[in-house]
Design a protein around this motif. Structure first.
Motif, PDB file in Angstrom:
ATOM      1  N   GLY A 160       0.922  -1.203  -0.013  1.00 36.94           N
ATOM      2  CA  GLY A 160       0.039  -0.104   0.039  1.00 36.94           C
ATOM      3  C   GLY A 160       0.829   1.123  -0.045  1.00 36.94           C
ATOM      4  N   THR A 161       1.974   1.210   0.356  1.00 31.42           N
ATOM      5  CA  THR A 161       2.820   2.398   0.536  1.00 31.42           C
ATOM      6  C   THR A 161       3.413   2.767  -1.157  1.00 31.42           C
ATOM      7  N   ASN A 163       1.380   1.636  -3.982  1.00 28.85           N
ATOM      8  CA  ASN A 163       0.202   1.189  -4.667  1.00 28.85           C
ATOM      9  C   ASN A 163      -0.865   1.745  -4.024  1.00 28.85           C
ATOM     10  N   GLY A 164      -1.294   3.072  -4.297  1.00 27.84           N
ATOM     11  CA  GLY A 164      -2.562   3.673  -3.925  1.00 27.84           C
ATOM     12  C   GLY A 164      -3.566   3.110  -3.756  1.00 27.84           C
ATOM     13  N   GLU A 165      -4.103   2.409  -4.600  1.00 24.55           N
ATOM     14  CA  GLU A 165      -5.305   1.572  -4.720  1.00 24.55           C
ATOM     15  C   GLU A 165      -5.343   0.516  -3.256  1.00 24.55           C
ATOM     16  N   LEU A 166      -4.466  -0.206  -3.072  1.00 23.22           N
ATOM     17  CA  LEU A 166      -4.240  -0.893  -1.801  1.00 23.22           C
ATOM     18  C   LEU A 166      -4.440  -0.125  -0.592  1.00 23.22           C
ATOM     19  N   ALA A 167      -3.824   1.059  -0.618  1.00 17.93           N
ATOM     20  CA  ALA A 167      -3.603   1.902   0.634  1.00 17.93           C
ATOM     21  C   ALA A 167      -5.111   2.465   1.124  1.00 17.93           C
ATOM     22  N   THR A 168      -5.722   3.008   0.108  1.00 19.98           N
ATOM     23  CA  THR A 168      -7.012   3.510   0.353  1.00 19.98           C
ATOM     24  C   THR A 168      -8.175   2.372   0.549  1.00 19.98           C
ATOM     25  N   ILE A 207       3.282   6.438  -0.295  1.00 19.24           N
ATOM     26  CA  ILE A 207       1.804   6.607  -0.014  1.00 19.24           C
ATOM     27  C   ILE A 207       1.485   6.349   1.553  1.00 19.24           C
ATOM     28  N   THR A 208       0.672   7.223   2.049  1.00 25.11           N
ATOM     29  CA  THR A 208       0.307   6.911   3.324  1.00 25.11           C
ATOM     30  C   THR A 208      -0.354   5.654   3.793  1.00 25.11           C
ATOM     31  N   SER A 209      -0.226   4.598   4.368  1.00 20.07           N
ATOM     32  CA  SER A 209      -0.864   3.431   4.229  1.00 20.07           C
ATOM     33  C   SER A 209      -0.984   2.762   5.394  1.00 20.07           C
ATOM     34  N   PRO A 210      -2.216   2.128   5.818  1.00 22.26           N
ATOM     35  CA  PRO A 210      -2.442   1.220   7.000  1.00 22.26           C
ATOM     36  C   PRO A 210      -1.406   0.236   7.610  1.00 22.26           C
ATOM     37  N   GLU A 211      -0.381  -0.037   6.541  1.00 22.49           N
ATOM     38  CA  GLU A 211       0.629  -1.149   6.977  1.00 22.49           C
ATOM     39  C   GLU A 211       1.587  -0.448   7.995  1.00 22.49           C
ATOM     40  N   TRP A 212       1.485   0.968   8.060  1.00 20.74           N
ATOM     41  CA  TRP A 212       2.333   1.739   8.896  1.00 20.74           C
ATOM     42  C   TRP A 212       1.508   2.852   9.917  1.00 20.74           C
ATOM     43  N   SER A 213       2.113   3.513  10.926  1.00 21.85           N
ATOM     44  CA  SER A 213       1.209   4.096  11.789  1.00 21.85           C
ATOM     45  C   SER A 213       1.470   5.648  11.680  1.00 21.85           C
ATOM     46  N   GLY A 214       2.418   6.198  10.703  1.00 21.27           N
ATOM     47  CA  GLY A 214       2.760   7.459  10.294  1.00 21.27           C
ATOM     48  C   GLY A 214       1.905   7.966   9.094  1.00 21.27           C
ATOM     49  N   SER A 215       1.836   9.422   9.054  1.00 20.53           N
ATOM     50  CA  SER A 215       1.260   9.912   7.865  1.00 20.53           C
ATOM     51  C   SER A 215       2.220  10.668   7.121  1.00 20.53           C
ATOM     52  N   GLU A 216       2.184  10.550   5.634  1.00 19.88           N
ATOM     53  CA  GLU A 216       3.067  11.363   4.957  1.00 19.88           C
ATOM     54  C   GLU A 216       2.354  12.201   3.984  1.00 19.88           C
ATOM     55  N   THR A 217       0.928  12.326   4.289  1.00 22.63           N
ATOM     56  CA  THR A 217       0.028  13.012   3.495  1.00 22.63           C
ATOM     57  C   THR A 217       0.183  14.410   3.479  1.00 22.63           C
ATOM     58  N   GLY A 218       0.107  15.127   2.354  1.00 23.92           N
ATOM     59  CA  GLY A 218       0.379  16.599   1.866  1.00 23.92           C
ATOM     60  C   GLY A 218       1.839  16.722   2.255  1.00 23.92           C
ATOM     61  N   GLY A 219       2.589  16.101   2.024  1.00 22.51           N
ATOM     62  CA  GLY A 219       4.274  16.119   1.701  1.00 22.51           C
ATOM     63  C   GLY A 219       4.882  16.165   3.344  1.00 22.51           C
ATOM     64  N   ARG A 220       4.158  15.841   4.358  1.00 21.85           N
ATOM     65  CA  ARG A 220       4.746  15.896   5.539  1.00 21.85           C
ATOM     66  C   ARG A 220       5.753  14.666   5.630  1.00 21.85           C
ATOM     67  N   ARG A 221       6.651  14.821   6.621  1.00 18.46           N
ATOM     68  CA  ARG A 221       7.618  13.634   6.687  1.00 18.46           C
ATOM     69  C   ARG A 221       7.292  12.717   7.906  1.00 18.46           C
ATOM     70  N   TYR A 222       7.459  11.407   7.678  1.00 19.49           N
ATOM     71  CA  TYR A 222       7.021  10.230   8.535  1.00 19.49           C
ATOM     72  C   TYR A 222       7.439  10.550  10.021  1.00 19.49           C
ATOM     73  N   ALA A 223       6.232  10.355  10.892  1.00 25.13           N
ATOM     74  CA  ALA A 223       6.623  10.144  12.340  1.00 25.13           C
ATOM     75  C   ALA A 223       5.588   9.073  12.709  1.00 25.13           C
ATOM     76  N   ALA A 224       6.089   8.117  13.616  1.00 22.38           N
ATOM     77  CA  ALA A 224       5.136   7.097  14.182  1.00 22.38           C
ATOM     78  C   ALA A 224       4.229   7.549  14.993  1.00 22.38           C
ATOM     79  N   PHE A 225       2.812   6.689  14.775  1.00 19.39           N
ATOM     80  CA  PHE A 225       1.982   6.690  15.556  1.00 19.39           C
ATOM     81  C   PHE A 225       1.035   8.247  15.453  1.00 19.39           C
ATOM     82  N   THR A 226       1.382   9.082  14.251  1.00 24.21           N
ATOM     83  CA  THR A 226       0.338   9.930  14.131  1.00 24.21           C
ATOM     84  C   THR A 226      -0.923   9.786  13.726  1.00 24.21           C
ATOM     85  N   ILE A 227      -1.016   8.666  13.192  1.00 17.84           N
ATOM     86  CA  ILE A 227      -2.726   8.015  12.771  1.00 17.84           C
ATOM     87  C   ILE A 227      -3.145   7.897  14.235  1.00 17.84           C
ATOM     88  N   ASN A 228      -2.618   7.336  15.195  1.00 15.20           N
ATOM     89  CA  ASN A 228      -3.283   7.185  16.267  1.00 15.20           C
ATOM     90  C   ASN A 228      -3.575   8.298  17.101  1.00 15.20           C
TER      91      ASN A 228
END
Length: 433
Positions: A160-161, A163-168, A207-228
């Motif tokens: 999913g990271t 392949n956007g179809e799988l991430a969504t 791509i931001t994906s449920p396989e990980w806990s961080g978000s890179e949406t909007g060009g931000r850099r990855y940080a763990a647990f931001t989705i939580n």
């Protein structure tokens, strides 16, 4: 199926008979498949399968008490106080066919990560169109992943990271389960697939994906647990919140039901005092920690000018000022790190940042550039993991209690699994390559 246009090992532009890891494993699996005919053929094996993270079977475990059947009259029940026991049929004559194709279970069961099952049927169709399918044998009709480039393409297609179809799709599955909004983190990327060719051209944003806990949406850099924390996605615990008390019998017996400091093991007793080197050089025994690389991630282009400039042009080991002085090592001089496991040759980075008694050797250091031969072995000077080993403790193998479970390749719940020491000495600065 049309065979790959890639030249066989030894006839292309690779040095001498060098092969990629995939080509090596492919050759080994082909040899085993040939030898298995008339010997192993097809067999059924009984396999102990640990309860996996976030699965219904794991979450249904009884509180923190799992009755021990050893030495008692209690029954051993698979999936309760024993790993699940599964019958697995293995066709040893078809190992190479299975390695080099996408199997039919991908269509029927999908791929599950973090207990989110992804429907990968479109991804399978894409690979069939890209690479063709086998026209005979055990893999007949299945998409080919029979070269290293095709395998890399498959990995990117199924994640999913990349392949956007799988991430969504995965986020929409999680929305139904959690009741919180998540799919917008990857919406708009459904048509995006990062290809292997693109990764060869330049580093690619993921791509931001449920396989990980961080978000890179909007060009931000990855940080763990931001989705939580930002989207209130429940944590992978019994309570759905971040909690620290673990009322499991084993944790209580070990005194680790709450976070606690454990001093490092006295590994020096296993090795004794370091010997003086052949040239009279002194040695020192330090804790050997393979920390994350200062300038990179697990996999990147280390041999470009920028990375070589940051990393001193090759492997390095960080030492405290006091430890370096004790063995007469100056900044940027060559040292050898050895123990019973292996040897690592590197340049010393002498720094005030480290306390006495610890050496930092950043992981993911390639040995392709500026790696001299070892004086201890006479061979090329190893990699950062040549000196390490994985140590287990009973609490690593608990399983069956919410966010505690183990799986092959990584053992939880803690990542501190390399409590190791190394004897470090100054080597001759007249290096041999």
């Amino acid at each position: 199926m049309t065979s790959s246009s890639r030249p066989p090992p030894g006839t292309g532009d690779t040095p001498w008979e060098a092969r990629s890891d995939f080509e090596t494993f492919k050759a080994l699996s082909a040899a085993i498949s040939r030898m298995a005919k008339g010997r192993l053929d097809t067999r059924k094996d009984l396999v102990a399968v640990p309860m996996q993270h976030d699965t219904p079977g794991e979450l249904a475990q009884p509180g923190g008490h799992v009755p021990d059947w050893k030495g008692t009259d209690l029954p051993a029940v698979p999936g309760k106080n024993l790993p699940n026991l599964m019958i697995v049929e293995r066709d040893y004559t078809a190992i190479v066919d299975k390695l080099t194709s996408v199997g039919p279970l991908a269509d029927r069961l999908g791929f599950t990560t973090k207990n989110v099952t992804f429907d990968v049927s479109h991804a399978v169709d894409r690979l069939a169109q890209l690479h063709g399918v086998f026209d005979s044998g055990p893999a007949e009709g299945r998409p080919a992943i029979d070269t290293d480039a095709r395998m890399a393409e498959a990995i990117l297609t199924f994640s999913g990271t990349t392949n956007g179809e799988l991430a969504t799709q995965g986020f929409r599955t999680l929305e139904k389960r959690t009741g919180v909004k998540l799919a917008d983190l990857s919406e708009g990327s459904e048509e995006k697939i990062v290809t292997f060719a693109q990764t060869q051209q330049a580093p690619q944003p993921v791509i931001t994906s449920p396989e990980w806990s961080g978000s890179e949406t909007g060009g931000r850099r990855y940080a763990a647990f931001t989705i939580n924390t930002e989207r209130m996605k429940p944590w992978h615990t019994l309570s759905g919140r971040m909690h620290f008390f673990l009322d499991h019998d084993w944790m209580i017996d070990a005194g680790e039901q709450l976070p606690i400091y454990r001093p490092p093991l006295d590994m020096g007793r296993m090795y004794g005092e370091p010997d003086v080197g052949a040239r009279g050089e002194r040695s020192i025994t330090l804790r050997y920690l393979t920390v994350h690389n200062k300038w990179s991630i697990h996999s990147e282009y280390q041999d470009n000018l920028f990375m070589l400039s940051l990393g001193r042009g090759g492997p390095q080991a960080w030492l405290s000022v006091e430890d370096a002085k004790a063995i007469d090592v100056k900044d940027n001089e060559w040292v050898e790190c050895t123990n019973a496991n292996g040897v690592f040759v590197a340049r010393a980075v002498v720094t005030h940042k480290l306390p006495v008694g610890i050496a930092y050797v950043q992981h993911a250091q390639e040995r392709t550039i500026d790696v001299p031969k070892s004086e201890a072995t006479g061979r090329r000077g190893g990699i950062h993991n040549s000196v390490t080993r994985i140590l287990l403790k009973p609490t690593h193998l608990i399983g069956g209690y919410a966010h505690q479970a183990y799986a092959f390749n990584y053992i939880g719940p803690t990542g501190v699994n390399r409590d190791i020491i190394s004897t470090i000495r100054k080597r001759s600065q007249e290096v041999q390559y």
